[in-house]
Design a protein around this motif. Structure first.
Motif, PDB file in Angstrom:
ATOM      1  N   HIS A 289      79.432  52.496  18.240  1.00 29.17           N
ATOM      2  CA  HIS A 289      80.015  52.775  16.939  1.00 29.17           C
ATOM      3  C   HIS A 289      81.197  53.738  17.087  1.00 29.17           C
ATOM      4  O   HIS A 289      81.277  54.498  18.052  1.00 29.17           O
ATOM      5  CB  HIS A 289      78.973  53.466  16.042  1.00 29.17           C
ATOM      6  CG  HIS A 289      77.939  52.533  15.469  1.00 29.17           C
ATOM      7  ND1 HIS A 289      78.254  51.458  14.676  1.00 29.17           N
ATOM      8  CD2 HIS A 289      76.590  52.538  15.566  1.00 29.17           C
ATOM      9  CE1 HIS A 289      77.145  50.842  14.296  1.00 29.17           C
ATOM     10  NE2 HIS A 289      76.114  51.472  14.836  1.00 29.17           N
ATOM     11  N   THR A 290      82.057  53.720  16.104  1.00 30.85           N
ATOM     12  CA  THR A 290      83.107  54.734  16.035  1.00 30.85           C
ATOM     13  C   THR A 290      82.418  56.110  16.050  1.00 30.85           C
ATOM     14  O   THR A 290      81.326  56.279  15.507  1.00 30.85           O
ATOM     15  CB  THR A 290      83.968  54.478  14.772  1.00 30.85           C
ATOM     16  OG1 THR A 290      85.128  55.261  14.838  1.00 30.85           O
ATOM     17  CG2 THR A 290      83.216  54.727  13.487  1.00 30.85           C
TER      18      THR A 290
ATOM     19  N   HIS B  41      80.716  57.785  13.156  1.00 32.87           N
ATOM     20  CA  HIS B  41      79.702  57.011  12.438  1.00 32.87           C
ATOM     21  C   HIS B  41      78.297  57.185  13.030  1.00 32.87           C
ATOM     22  O   HIS B  41      77.303  56.918  12.352  1.00 32.87           O
ATOM     23  CB  HIS B  41      80.106  55.536  12.467  1.00 32.87           C
ATOM     24  CG  HIS B  41      79.327  54.650  11.530  1.00 32.87           C
ATOM     25  ND1 HIS B  41      79.316  54.833  10.166  1.00 32.87           N
ATOM     26  CD2 HIS B  41      78.545  53.568  11.762  1.00 32.87           C
ATOM     27  CE1 HIS B  41      78.560  53.903   9.601  1.00 32.87           C
ATOM     28  NE2 HIS B  41      78.079  53.122  10.547  1.00 32.87           N
TER      29      HIS B  41
ATOM     30  N   PRO C  96      72.054  50.835  10.937  1.00 29.57           N
ATOM     31  CA  PRO C  96      70.994  49.994  11.513  1.00 29.57           C
ATOM     32  C   PRO C  96      71.089  49.761  13.023  1.00 29.57           C
ATOM     33  O   PRO C  96      70.074  49.784  13.719  1.00 29.57           O
ATOM     34  CB  PRO C  96      71.157  48.671  10.742  1.00 29.57           C
ATOM     35  CG  PRO C  96      71.669  49.090   9.407  1.00 29.57           C
ATOM     36  CD  PRO C  96      72.584  50.257   9.678  1.00 29.57           C
ATOM     37  N   LEU C  97      72.299  49.547  13.533  1.00 27.74           N
ATOM     38  CA  LEU C  97      72.402  49.219  14.962  1.00 27.74           C
ATOM     39  C   LEU C  97      72.498  50.439  15.872  1.00 27.74           C
ATOM     40  O   LEU C  97      72.673  50.302  17.085  1.00 27.74           O
ATOM     41  CB  LEU C  97      73.598  48.288  15.192  1.00 27.74           C
ATOM     42  CG  LEU C  97      73.266  46.795  15.057  1.00 27.74           C
ATOM     43  CD1 LEU C  97      74.516  45.952  14.911  1.00 27.74           C
ATOM     44  CD2 LEU C  97      72.461  46.329  16.278  1.00 27.74           C
TER      45      LEU C  97
ATOM     46  N   ILE D   6      74.651  53.450   3.822  1.00 29.86           N
ATOM     47  CA  ILE D   6      75.612  53.773   4.890  1.00 29.86           C
ATOM     48  C   ILE D   6      76.331  52.469   5.229  1.00 29.86           C
ATOM     49  O   ILE D   6      75.712  51.408   5.184  1.00 29.86           O
ATOM     50  CB  ILE D   6      74.822  54.266   6.130  1.00 29.86           C
ATOM     51  CG1 ILE D   6      74.062  55.555   5.826  1.00 29.86           C
ATOM     52  CG2 ILE D   6      75.707  54.432   7.351  1.00 29.86           C
ATOM     53  CD1 ILE D   6      74.935  56.730   5.510  1.00 29.86           C
ATOM     54  N   THR D   7      77.612  52.549   5.561  1.00 32.57           N
ATOM     55  CA  THR D   7      78.282  51.326   6.010  1.00 32.57           C
ATOM     56  C   THR D   7      77.615  50.845   7.296  1.00 32.57           C
ATOM     57  O   THR D   7      77.110  51.635   8.084  1.00 32.57           O
ATOM     58  CB  THR D   7      79.777  51.551   6.295  1.00 32.57           C
ATOM     59  OG1 THR D   7      79.907  52.547   7.304  1.00 32.57           O
ATOM     60  CG2 THR D   7      80.511  51.993   5.037  1.00 32.57           C
ATOM     61  N   TYR D   8      77.633  49.530   7.471  1.00 36.25           N
ATOM     62  CA  TYR D   8      76.947  48.960   8.635  1.00 36.25           C
ATOM     63  C   TYR D   8      77.630  49.408   9.921  1.00 36.25           C
ATOM     64  O   TYR D   8      76.989  49.798  10.884  1.00 36.25           O
ATOM     65  CB  TYR D   8      76.946  47.434   8.511  1.00 36.25           C
ATOM     66  CG  TYR D   8      75.816  46.783   9.252  1.00 36.25           C
ATOM     67  CD1 TYR D   8      74.558  46.693   8.680  1.00 36.25           C
ATOM     68  CD2 TYR D   8      76.004  46.283  10.531  1.00 36.25           C
ATOM     69  CE1 TYR D   8      73.509  46.107   9.361  1.00 36.25           C
ATOM     70  CE2 TYR D   8      74.954  45.689  11.213  1.00 36.25           C
ATOM     71  CZ  TYR D   8      73.713  45.601  10.629  1.00 36.25           C
ATOM     72  OH  TYR D   8      72.672  45.022  11.306  1.00 36.25           O
ATOM     73  N   PHE D   9      78.951  49.314   9.922  1.00 37.63           N
ATOM     74  CA  PHE D   9      79.749  49.859  11.010  1.00 37.63           C
ATOM     75  C   PHE D   9      80.682  50.909  10.419  1.00 37.63           C
ATOM     76  O   PHE D   9      80.812  51.010   9.195  1.00 37.63           O
ATOM     77  CB  PHE D   9      80.568  48.746  11.698  1.00 37.63           C
ATOM     78  CG  PHE D   9      79.714  47.768  12.447  1.00 37.63           C
ATOM     79  CD1 PHE D   9      79.102  48.132  13.646  1.00 37.63           C
ATOM     80  CD2 PHE D   9      79.506  46.490  11.965  1.00 37.63           C
ATOM     81  CE1 PHE D   9      78.298  47.234  14.329  1.00 37.63           C
ATOM     82  CE2 PHE D   9      78.700  45.587  12.653  1.00 37.63           C
ATOM     83  CZ  PHE D   9      78.097  45.961  13.843  1.00 37.63           C
ATOM     84  N   GLY D  10      81.300  51.700  11.276  1.00 37.15           N
ATOM     85  CA  GLY D  10      82.318  52.635  10.809  1.00 37.15           C
ATOM     86  C   GLY D  10      83.655  51.913  10.735  1.00 37.15           C
ATOM     87  O   GLY D  10      84.014  51.200  11.674  1.00 37.15           O
ATOM     88  N   TYR D  11      84.323  52.032   9.620  1.00 38.35           N
ATOM     89  CA  TYR D  11      85.634  51.375   9.475  1.00 38.35           C
ATOM     90  C   TYR D  11      86.685  52.441   9.199  1.00 38.35           C
ATOM     91  O   TYR D  11      86.439  53.382   8.436  1.00 38.35           O
ATOM     92  CB  TYR D  11      85.596  50.356   8.328  1.00 38.35           C
ATOM     93  CG  TYR D  11      84.699  49.157   8.605  1.00 38.35           C
ATOM     94  CD1 TYR D  11      85.162  48.103   9.399  1.00 38.35           C
ATOM     95  CD2 TYR D  11      83.419  49.080   8.081  1.00 38.35           C
ATOM     96  CE1 TYR D  11      84.354  46.998   9.651  1.00 38.35           C
ATOM     97  CE2 TYR D  11      82.601  47.976   8.331  1.00 38.35           C
ATOM     98  CZ  TYR D  11      83.077  46.935   9.108  1.00 38.35           C
ATOM     99  OH  TYR D  11      82.281  45.849   9.364  1.00 38.35           O
TER     100      TYR D  11
ATOM    101  N   SER E 281      81.696  56.596   5.901  1.00 37.34           N
ATOM    102  CA  SER E 281      80.423  55.997   6.331  1.00 37.34           C
ATOM    103  C   SER E 281      79.395  56.052   5.211  1.00 37.34           C
ATOM    104  O   SER E 281      78.580  55.144   5.066  1.00 37.34           O
ATOM    105  CB  SER E 281      79.881  56.741   7.554  1.00 37.34           C
ATOM    106  OG  SER E 281      80.697  56.509   8.681  1.00 37.34           O
ATOM    107  N   GLU E 282      79.458  57.126   4.431  1.00 34.58           N
ATOM    108  CA  GLU E 282      78.514  57.265   3.318  1.00 34.58           C
ATOM    109  C   GLU E 282      79.050  56.519   2.109  1.00 34.58           C
ATOM    110  O   GLU E 282      80.097  56.862   1.563  1.00 34.58           O
ATOM    111  CB  GLU E 282      78.319  58.743   2.976  1.00 34.58           C
ATOM    112  CG  GLU E 282      77.692  59.522   4.127  1.00 34.58           C
ATOM    113  CD  GLU E 282      77.569  61.012   3.825  1.00 34.58           C
ATOM    114  OE1 GLU E 282      76.472  61.551   4.040  1.00 34.58           O
ATOM    115  OE2 GLU E 282      78.554  61.618   3.370  1.00 34.58           O
TER     116      GLU E 282
ATOM    117  N   GLY F 199      69.741  44.483  13.014  1.00 32.91           N
ATOM    118  CA  GLY F 199      71.013  43.941  13.475  1.00 32.91           C
ATOM    119  C   GLY F 199      71.012  43.413  14.892  1.00 32.91           C
ATOM    120  O   GLY F 199      72.012  42.859  15.343  1.00 32.91           O
TER     121      GLY F 199
ATOM    122  N   SER G 149      90.155  43.414  11.831  1.00 33.16           N
ATOM    123  CA  SER G 149      90.817  44.374  12.712  1.00 33.16           C
ATOM    124  C   SER G 149      92.291  44.049  12.898  1.00 33.16           C
ATOM    125  O   SER G 149      92.968  44.699  13.689  1.00 33.16           O
ATOM    126  CB  SER G 149      90.148  44.388  14.095  1.00 33.16           C
ATOM    127  OG  SER G 149      88.778  44.624  13.983  1.00 33.16           O
TER     128      SER G 149
END
Lengths: 522, 522
Positions: free
Chosen positions: A105-106, A109, A115-116, B282-287, B292-293, B391, B458
């Motif tokens: 993850h970033t 994050h 979850p992952l 929480i976001t699934y991944f960090g974008y 994230s929250e 995931g 991306s």
């Protein structure tokens, strides 16, 4: 966005390429997309997709054993890496250099425990000689080269170096290539004082076994060991599961130390053990009433450790024993006569031995046909055997895959038991995709043979209902030809010796992709 | 040796059975042979063989979600466990009770670092709420019961309890059954003060979202939430990947919080978030550029934590809001009209929704058809949906397998993307072996669709050569019917809506084993 602009993953790829890494066995996910993008921005690294991570890590093991340098993996977070652990375990035991890249993850994050998210370090340390998560973009190139140097054994043991790449550091724009220089890992030598000690031991007439592993199993090492044995009466054994051994084509017939403890003990009984690139011999499992140590510490002397130049140490030993350079005659290449009839493990071993073209590579997994083949193949043309060093099954097919990528000019065989083939069955698809002319010989006996043997050894019945349920694979029987077709691999079935001979001939004529032969054994 | 004599593994089995554990998803090796033997000495624990450990752990997850109590696994040392980690990771996120049994070397043998030795604890801790290696034979029963209690959440979170059994302790002769008593884990309630706080918030007219997870997604929980929403204007969302949710058959249509962060943020925008059995979103991944929250900590209030009785808390909240017990009308069961023609994800979702018999279970993995199905199935007969909570892909087929073992009286479907199906493809064999009438619907679009989406997000091209090489699965295309035949599972192929309707009908008529339908999507 300018796709030609360099991102952080490009820095990693360029550094790895500069250090000689040019294959990437990949099963990426969302957190590896900038790395995937970078594979189109940087030339010279070939990505090979696996449908399951154990295929990628096992292929990297096979590649590293044959190429003598690392491939990289590309795995998705903790769970993706976890699917690759079993074959990384085997690579660790084989001391195979691998650059094991895990996307994360970033950085900002991770603390939110999405979850992952998982504890990647805890999952990776048990199989890694080196572990680092890149902390800053300025470290990308340096960390990559440190990982490769560690994988090659700069700090000690060769093996799996795990480099975690947070996705933000893969994606970050980087203006200039970080200036770092890849360093050659100096080749390891041997310790001359140990040669003298061993020479004195052998000259004293003490009965001895030379237990050979790693570089002792090169052609040079085996030839030197055979001369020493002929002159001193020492016996030679290969370790039971060598990462790589040369065989056939006039080499001496060096047997493997038996797997089961009773014959192994008797092979070593009342003899000093000279360790030539091998570890101290230990029983594979602990058995009641049998010591774990097959030789007492006081009965062993080390000529060369794994990683040292055991082959050069053996040659030096031969000189010190004043044996000169004259080779001892090895086993002449010779065809086995095989009677027509049903397939037996012995017949399979001999037929494959007869069929090997020069410089073949044979990945062997599973005991049923594995032992008979190795026994037979002393008479084959010169070939290289790769075995399952760590005991985590599901290794044979991916290792064959990786070996075929490393050595496109050599024919690769996988002699593979049916039960263990299932753990990384997705290997077939990548073999087909990459048009790798691998010949897979599946020993289809529809059982976990070794477990039935172990039940017997434990004094437990093999025919009690639940024990059968957990060791027999005949309900349903796996249809290997259908499975093979499912992954785009042509196949044949052979139930007799004549059929197997023809099937292998036909498979060898097929040079633009893999071929599977189901060998029906009782 | 008297095979009826009790060994240590019998003690473990009897203790587990006393605590209600009666299924064992197993992939044993040499160090688990006394346990295998014990399965024939102790009645009442059904062993189910997997050809790969990820099948076993995923099946234990599906079983635990449906049965509300643990199945046990039986895994071989560190590498065998490692092959099961990905699905244990998913089980951890689903808070599924599992008794994860790992065989180990005989205690005296571990220090010799034999080939299969590894740091099991380091590999197991990241997925375990509880970990112990049995130290002495007198601890066998106690440790087993402690593990089961921990799995059921006695110390906090429910989840995976890992119990390591050295083989010498499995094999040891035990004279008498160790006297221990299995304890019931008391059901968790909820905190009334929180109900009052949430009631005050909703009564104040503050715009709110009720984010529902765990027990809030039972039929009771959903009905209470719908009444609250209707009366207060609050919106209800399910967490994005619930371990288990009831749906259809007159229940309200509660949407899932969107997966991608932009629509998720907009769903929650300018509203207080009431957490009913769900974790903070929480976001699934960090974008980049997105927090994230998904909700600020100050904008959330907890009605019930995961594990608490969120459904009872919602009912109590409805009472406190003086809404009485009158149910709000949910969505009436109703068939979708589906036009003849090529399959689309929407058509697949609707056709499956129409086809579900009452009380079906649907294991959903993969976004392509997963989202459209859940959207459609509000109109279906009452059913239970199980999703991929952690995931780690390769979860859908084993979870369906485990659910079918737990609920033999219910029809089980697996709505499964092709890419993720491959990670645990060996599930098919166990389904066939156990004659489980599971209907597998494989979305065969020959790509990792989510990765192409993420490349796009991306700003990376999806058509660059290496990116295509790592996201397309069309060379070779997997022949799902052949693969299915390989594992003894009959199959059909459907490329049109009419064909899919007929294929599902035919599959449902097949009640003595699994059936696979390859759905050809563009």
């Amino acid at each position: 966005m300018d796709f030609q602009q360099q991102n952080g993953a490009c820095v990693v790829l360029k550094a790895a390429r500069a250090a000689g890494v040019n294959v990437c066995f990949a099963n990426p996910g969302t957190t590896e997309m900038p790395f995937v993008g970078a594979l189109d921005m940087v030339d010279g690294v070939r990505p090979i997709l696996g449908l399951f991570e154990g295929v990628c890590t096992g292929a990297a093991d096979g590649y590293g054993r044959m190429a003598g340098k690392p491939a990289m993996t590309l795995l998705h977070l903790g769970p993706g890496h976890a699917n690759g652990i079993a074959n990384l375990h085997n690579a660790r035991r084989a001391r195979t250099p691998i650059l094991n890249i895990i996307g994360d993850h970033t950085r900002a994050h991770v603390k939110y425990d999405a979850p992952l998210t998982s504890d990647i370090e805890s999952l990776a340390r048990p199989v890694s000689v080196w572990y680092r998560s890149v902390a800053d973009q300025s470290d990308l190139a340096r960390d990559t080269l440190d990982a490769i140097a560690a994988a090659m054994g700069s700090d000690g043991t060769r093996g799996v170096a795990t480099l975690v790449l947070p996705v933000d550091l893969q994606a970050v724009s980087v203006d200039a290539l970080q200036q770092v220089e890849a360093s050659e890992t100096p080749a390891k030598g041997f310790q001359p004082t140990r040669v003298s000690e061993v020479a004195a031991l052998l000259q004293s007439g003490t009965p001895a076994v030379i237990l050979m592993g790693d570089r002792a199993l090169s052609a040079r090492g085996q030839e030197a060991a055979a001369r020493i044995a002929a002159a001193t009466g020492a016996r030679c054994y290969s370790e039971t599961f060598p990462a790589r051994t040369e065989r056939g084509g006039g080499l001496p017939d060096i047997d493997r130390l038996p797997y089961f403890p009773e014959p192994a003990l008797s092979a070593l009984d009342a003899r000093k053990v000279v360790l030539a690139g091998a570890l101290a011999p230990i029983t594979y499992f602990g058995y009641e009433g049998i010591p774990s140590e097959l030789a007492a510490p006081g009965d062993m002397v080390t000529l060369a450790t794994p990683g040292e130049a055991a082959d050069e140490a053996l040659e030096s030993l031969a000189l010190e024993l004043d044996l000169g350079h004259h080779p001892v005659a090895g086993v002449a290449a010779q065809r086995w006569e095989v009677a027509d009839g049903d397939l037996t493990p012995q017949a399979v071993g001999r037929i494959l031995s007869n069929a090997l073209p020069a410089n073949a590579i044979v990945s062997v997994e599973g005991g049923t046909c594995g032992y008979p083949f190795v026994t037979a193949s002393a008479r084959a043309a010169r070939h290289t055997i790769l075995t399952n060093t760590g005991g985590a099954i599901g290794q044979g097919l991916p290792v064959a895959l990786g070996a075929a990528v490393a050595c496109p000019e050599r024919r690769v065989f996988a002699l593979q038991s049916d039960g263990s083939a299932q753990y990384t069955i997705q290997s077939l698809w990548t073999m087909a995709r990459e048009r790798l002319p691998i010949v897979m010989l599946i020993t289809s006996n529809k059982r976990y043979g070794i477990l039935q043997t172990e039940l017997n050894r434990s004094g437990l019945p093999t025919d009690a209902p639940n024990s059968k349920r957990l060791t027999l694979l005949d309900d349903p029987a796996i249809d290997w030809q259908a499975l093979s077709k499912g992954y785009g691999v042509p196949s044949q079935r052979a139930a007799t010796t004549q059929a197997l001979v023809l099937a292998i001939e036909k498979a060898l004529a097929h040079t633009d992709g893999p071929c599977l032969i189901e060998m029906c054994l009782p």
